[in-house]
Design a protein around this motif. Structure first.
Motif, PDB file in Angstrom:
ATOM      1  N   SER A  55      -0.187  14.159 -89.697  1.00 60.62           N
ATOM      2  CA  SER A  55      -0.195  14.507 -88.280  1.00 60.62           C
ATOM      3  C   SER A  55      -0.699  13.320 -87.473  1.00 60.62           C
ATOM      4  CB  SER A  55      -1.084  15.726 -88.031  1.00 60.62           C
ATOM      5  OG  SER A  55      -0.581  16.862 -88.705  1.00 60.62           O
ATOM      6  N   LYS A  56      -0.031  13.086 -86.336  1.00 65.94           N
ATOM      7  CA  LYS A  56      -0.408  11.989 -85.452  1.00 65.94           C
ATOM      8  C   LYS A  56      -0.513  12.526 -84.037  1.00 65.94           C
ATOM      9  CE  LYS A  56       0.924   7.295 -84.112  1.00 65.94           C
ATOM     10  NZ  LYS A  56       1.962   6.229 -84.256  1.00 65.94           N
ATOM     11  N   LYS A  57      -1.608  12.216 -83.363  1.00 71.20           N
ATOM     12  CA  LYS A  57      -1.812  12.696 -82.011  1.00 71.20           C
ATOM     13  C   LYS A  57      -0.942  11.933 -81.030  1.00 71.20           C
ATOM     14  CE  LYS A  57      -6.490  14.446 -82.675  1.00 71.20           C
ATOM     15  NZ  LYS A  57      -7.895  14.459 -82.189  1.00 71.20           N
ATOM     16  N   LYS A  58      -0.409  12.658 -80.042  1.00 68.91           N
ATOM     17  CA  LYS A  58       0.432  12.067 -79.008  1.00 68.91           C
ATOM     18  C   LYS A  58      -0.394  11.788 -77.763  1.00 68.91           C
ATOM     19  CE  LYS A  58       3.343  15.456 -78.835  1.00 68.91           C
ATOM     20  NZ  LYS A  58       4.535  16.266 -78.486  1.00 68.91           N
ATOM     21  N   VAL A  59       0.036  10.772 -77.006  1.00 73.47           N
ATOM     22  CA  VAL A  59      -0.624  10.462 -75.755  1.00 73.47           C
ATOM     23  C   VAL A  59      -0.367  11.599 -74.771  1.00 73.47           C
ATOM     24  CG1 VAL A  59      -0.755   8.843 -73.828  1.00 73.47           C
ATOM     25  CG2 VAL A  59      -0.346   8.000 -76.151  1.00 73.47           C
ATOM     26  N   GLY A  60      -1.428  12.104 -74.164  1.00 70.89           N
ATOM     27  CA  GLY A  60      -1.282  13.205 -73.239  1.00 70.89           C
ATOM     28  C   GLY A  60      -1.513  14.557 -73.870  1.00 70.89           C
ATOM     29  N   VAL A 252      -7.070  20.510 -78.176  1.00 72.49           N
ATOM     30  CA  VAL A 252      -5.744  20.110 -77.688  1.00 72.49           C
ATOM     31  C   VAL A 252      -5.827  19.668 -76.230  1.00 72.49           C
ATOM     32  CG1 VAL A 252      -3.404  20.904 -77.231  1.00 72.49           C
ATOM     33  CG2 VAL A 252      -4.566  21.628 -79.312  1.00 72.49           C
ATOM     34  N   PHE A 253      -6.584  20.413 -75.428  1.00 72.12           N
ATOM     35  CA  PHE A 253      -6.752  20.044 -74.020  1.00 72.12           C
ATOM     36  C   PHE A 253      -7.464  18.706 -73.891  1.00 72.12           C
ATOM     37  CE2 PHE A 253      -9.180  20.157 -70.022  1.00 72.12           C
ATOM     38  CZ  PHE A 253      -8.142  20.340 -69.115  1.00 72.12           C
ATOM     39  N   ALA A 254      -8.462  18.470 -74.746  1.00 69.39           N
ATOM     40  CA  ALA A 254      -9.217  17.209 -74.678  1.00 69.39           C
ATOM     41  C   ALA A 254      -8.391  16.017 -75.137  1.00 69.39           C
ATOM     42  CB  ALA A 254     -10.484  17.318 -75.519  1.00 69.39           C
ATOM     43  N   ASP A 255      -7.304  16.255 -75.890  1.00 70.72           N
ATOM     44  CA  ASP A 255      -6.447  15.163 -76.363  1.00 70.72           C
ATOM     45  C   ASP A 255      -5.752  14.438 -75.220  1.00 70.72           C
ATOM     46  OD1 ASP A 255      -6.884  15.118 -79.078  1.00 70.72           O
ATOM     47  OD2 ASP A 255      -5.426  16.678 -79.506  1.00 70.72           O
ATOM     48  N   ILE A 256      -5.801  15.019 -74.020  1.00 71.33           N
ATOM     49  CA  ILE A 256      -5.186  14.346 -72.876  1.00 71.33           C
ATOM     50  C   ILE A 256      -5.826  12.983 -72.659  1.00 71.33           C
ATOM     51  CG2 ILE A 256      -4.834  14.491 -70.376  1.00 71.33           C
ATOM     52  CD1 ILE A 256      -4.702  17.506 -70.670  1.00 71.33           C
ATOM     53  N   VAL A 257      -7.132  12.914 -72.907  1.00 73.02           N
ATOM     54  CA  VAL A 257      -7.857  11.642 -72.818  1.00 73.02           C
ATOM     55  C   VAL A 257      -7.962  11.052 -74.220  1.00 73.02           C
ATOM     56  CG1 VAL A 257      -9.996  10.496 -72.123  1.00 73.02           C
ATOM     57  CG2 VAL A 257      -9.169  12.508 -70.867  1.00 73.02           C
ATOM     58  N   PRO A 258      -7.446   9.846 -74.448  1.00 76.20           N
ATOM     59  CA  PRO A 258      -7.481   9.247 -75.790  1.00 76.20           C
ATOM     60  C   PRO A 258      -8.901   9.224 -76.366  1.00 76.20           C
ATOM     61  CG  PRO A 258      -6.114   7.949 -74.317  1.00 76.20           C
ATOM     62  CD  PRO A 258      -6.780   8.977 -73.458  1.00 76.20           C
ATOM     63  N   CYS A 259      -9.003   9.501 -77.637  1.00 77.81           N
ATOM     64  CA  CYS A 259     -10.246   9.485 -78.421  1.00 77.81           C
ATOM     65  C   CYS A 259     -11.155  10.677 -78.145  1.00 77.81           C
ATOM     66  CB  CYS A 259     -11.058   8.201 -78.191  1.00 77.81           C
ATOM     67  SG  CYS A 259     -10.160   6.706 -78.640  1.00 77.81           S
ATOM     68  N   VAL A 260     -11.071  11.264 -76.962  1.00 83.16           N
ATOM     69  CA  VAL A 260     -11.946  12.390 -76.652  1.00 83.16           C
ATOM     70  C   VAL A 260     -11.607  13.598 -77.519  1.00 83.16           C
ATOM     71  CG1 VAL A 260     -12.652  14.022 -74.844  1.00 83.16           C
ATOM     72  CG2 VAL A 260     -12.324  11.604 -74.301  1.00 83.16           C
ATOM     73  N   GLY A 261     -10.300  13.809 -77.768  1.00 83.17           N
ATOM     74  CA  GLY A 261      -9.880  14.942 -78.586  1.00 83.17           C
ATOM     75  C   GLY A 261     -10.469  14.899 -79.985  1.00 83.17           C
ATOM     76  N   SER A 262     -10.533  13.702 -80.587  1.00 88.91           N
ATOM     77  CA  SER A 262     -11.083  13.578 -81.936  1.00 88.91           C
ATOM     78  C   SER A 262     -12.574  13.901 -81.948  1.00 88.91           C
ATOM     79  CB  SER A 262     -10.854  12.159 -82.471  1.00 88.91           C
ATOM     80  OG  SER A 262      -9.476  11.874 -82.548  1.00 88.91           O
ATOM     81  N   GLY A 267     -16.798  18.032 -83.127  1.00 92.08           N
ATOM     82  CA  GLY A 267     -17.822  18.960 -82.646  1.00 92.08           C
ATOM     83  C   GLY A 267     -17.453  20.410 -82.918  1.00 92.08           C
ATOM     84  N   ILE A 268     -16.173  20.749 -82.756  1.00 87.96           N
ATOM     85  CA  ILE A 268     -15.713  22.110 -83.017  1.00 87.96           C
ATOM     86  C   ILE A 268     -15.881  22.455 -84.493  1.00 87.96           C
ATOM     87  CG2 ILE A 268     -13.662  23.577 -83.098  1.00 87.96           C
ATOM     88  CD1 ILE A 268     -12.724  22.236 -80.535  1.00 87.96           C
ATOM     89  N   ILE A 269     -15.558  21.511 -85.368  1.00 87.79           N
ATOM     90  CA  ILE A 269     -15.719  21.751 -86.811  1.00 87.79           C
ATOM     91  C   ILE A 269     -17.192  21.988 -87.143  1.00 87.79           C
ATOM     92  CG2 ILE A 269     -15.530  20.696 -89.096  1.00 87.79           C
ATOM     93  CD1 ILE A 269     -13.023  19.261 -88.114  1.00 87.79           C
ATOM     94  N   PHE A 270     -18.069  21.158 -86.569  1.00 90.57           N
ATOM     95  CA  PHE A 270     -19.510  21.315 -86.834  1.00 90.57           C
ATOM     96  C   PHE A 270     -20.011  22.671 -86.354  1.00 90.57           C
ATOM     97  CE2 PHE A 270     -23.877  20.964 -85.222  1.00 90.57           C
ATOM     98  CZ  PHE A 270     -24.541  20.638 -86.396  1.00 90.57           C
TER      99      PHE A 270
END
Length: 351
Positions: A55-60, A252-262, A267-270
């Motif tokens: 899986s690869k995250k998309k920009v936006g 998914v919503f945070a993925d709009i900003v690069p690196c923030v989603g990861s 944090g969600i996993i923790f």
């Protein structure tokens, strides 16, 4: 008859109470009349499919999932349907296996003066491999096609260059042995013991060799303990996965900003693992309150203490944040402005 309905524990020899065992397809017989089981193990050279998902995250926001399919040839003991392959045209397996794995079991199997319960036959697991020769095969058509390769019968053009559809067949047998059993006498056989309250499950213990009743019970308790912890772990993993899926839209919503989603995803996993660990421990402690009150009370107390500490820590952070906001307010605070504009009284002389 005197022991009818009573719980028994004893060790005795097992014996084949019927005829010698034989594989009807090959005509191969067991090496001794005292054989309890005769197993045929068959494998076929087949294509297998492996799938690797990345899986690869998309920009936006969002992800792109890619699946890579690879194909290998292996010896497998069951038929693989190549029609289900992603690329089935160039990777075709036979539609059936000429020889399949099977087992012949003595009937009845005696243990001392009793007949071994059929539900315990699968516990006969001390098989040893049989050495077979082509001459042992009574079926002439099969004998003409068979080759020998390391105690196995080989069916194909070349042992050194296997092709899709080639098969190997080997045999294993379990001979008579001393076993120990714990169960309730029911006629000429043994049945599981069930308490009057119905609690504790069914007890029908069986093990090769001579063992005391204590060691048999301890072994059964150990197996139950392992199974219990496995089920608890499965529940913990399922709960964690469920919580992660609930919070995943935030990632998914945070993925709009690069690196923030990861970062948010970690944090969600923790948080999911932490909540699942606390809830699992509380659930387990409630069950322990019945079986092990002391342990259950300690675990429950510790979990409530952890929850209390977490709540206290959150409250302290909120209070500190509020104080920082108060100190950061400008000097034109409404209260201060009101104090500054109060009129000042001056004495006025009277003529």
């Amino acid at each position: 008859p005197a022991n009818e309905g009573k719980l028994l524990h004893f060790s005795a020899n097992t014996t084949n109470g019927g005829d010698a065992l034989i594989d009807a397809t090959f005509g191969i017989e067991s090496s001794s009349v005292e054989c309890l089981t005769l197993r045929r193990n068959a494998e076929m050279y087949q294509w297998i499919e492996r799938v690797e998902t990345t899986s690869k995250k998309k920009v936006g926001g969002g992800k792109t999932t890619t699946k890579t399919y690879t194909y290998h040839k292996e010896w497998v003991d069951s038929l693989i349907d190549s029609n289900m392959f992603q690329q089935s045209d160039n990777h075709v397996n036979p539609s059936s296996m000429e020889f399949e794995s099977m087992q012949v079991t003595a009937n009845p199997i005696s243990i001392g003066a009793y007949e071994l319960p059929r539900e315990l036959v699968h516990r006969i697991n001390w098989e040893t491999r049989m050495g077979v020769e082509i001459a042992d095969i009574s079926n002439e058509s099969i004998r003409k096609r068979a080759k020998i390769d390391n105690l196995e019968l080989y069916f194909g053009n070349s042992v050194f260059n296997p092709q899709i559809g080639d098969q190997t067949v080997s045999f294993a047998e379990a001979m008579a042995s001393v076993v120990t059993i714990v169960g309730v006498q029911s006629g000429n056989t043994l049945a599981p013991f069930v308490s009057q309250s119905g609690e504790g499950g069914k007890i029908l213990l069986f093990q090769q060799g001579t063992h005391s009743a204590k060691s048999m019970y301890e072994g059964a308790e150990g197996e139950n303990a392992v199974l219990t912890w496995v089920l608890r772990l499965v529940g913990f993993v399922a709960m964690t996965l469920g919580l992660y899926l609930i919070f995943q839209p935030v990632e998914v919503f945070a993925d709009i900003v690069p690196c923030v989603g990861s970062i948010v995803g970690c944090g969600i996993i923790f948080v999911s693992v932490l909540i699942s660990a606390i809830l699992s421990a509380i659930t387990i402690s409630f069950s322990w309150l019945v079986a092990h009150p002391t342990i259950g009370a300690i675990v429950l107390g510790v979990m409530f203490a952890v929850i209390g500490c977490c709540a206290f820590g959150v409250k302290q952070l909120e209070g500190r944040k509020g104080k920082e906001e108060d100190h950061s307010l400008p000097s034109t605070h409404p209260g201060r402005v009101a104090a500054e504009i109060l009129p000042t009284a001056y004495p006025i002389p009277i003529a």
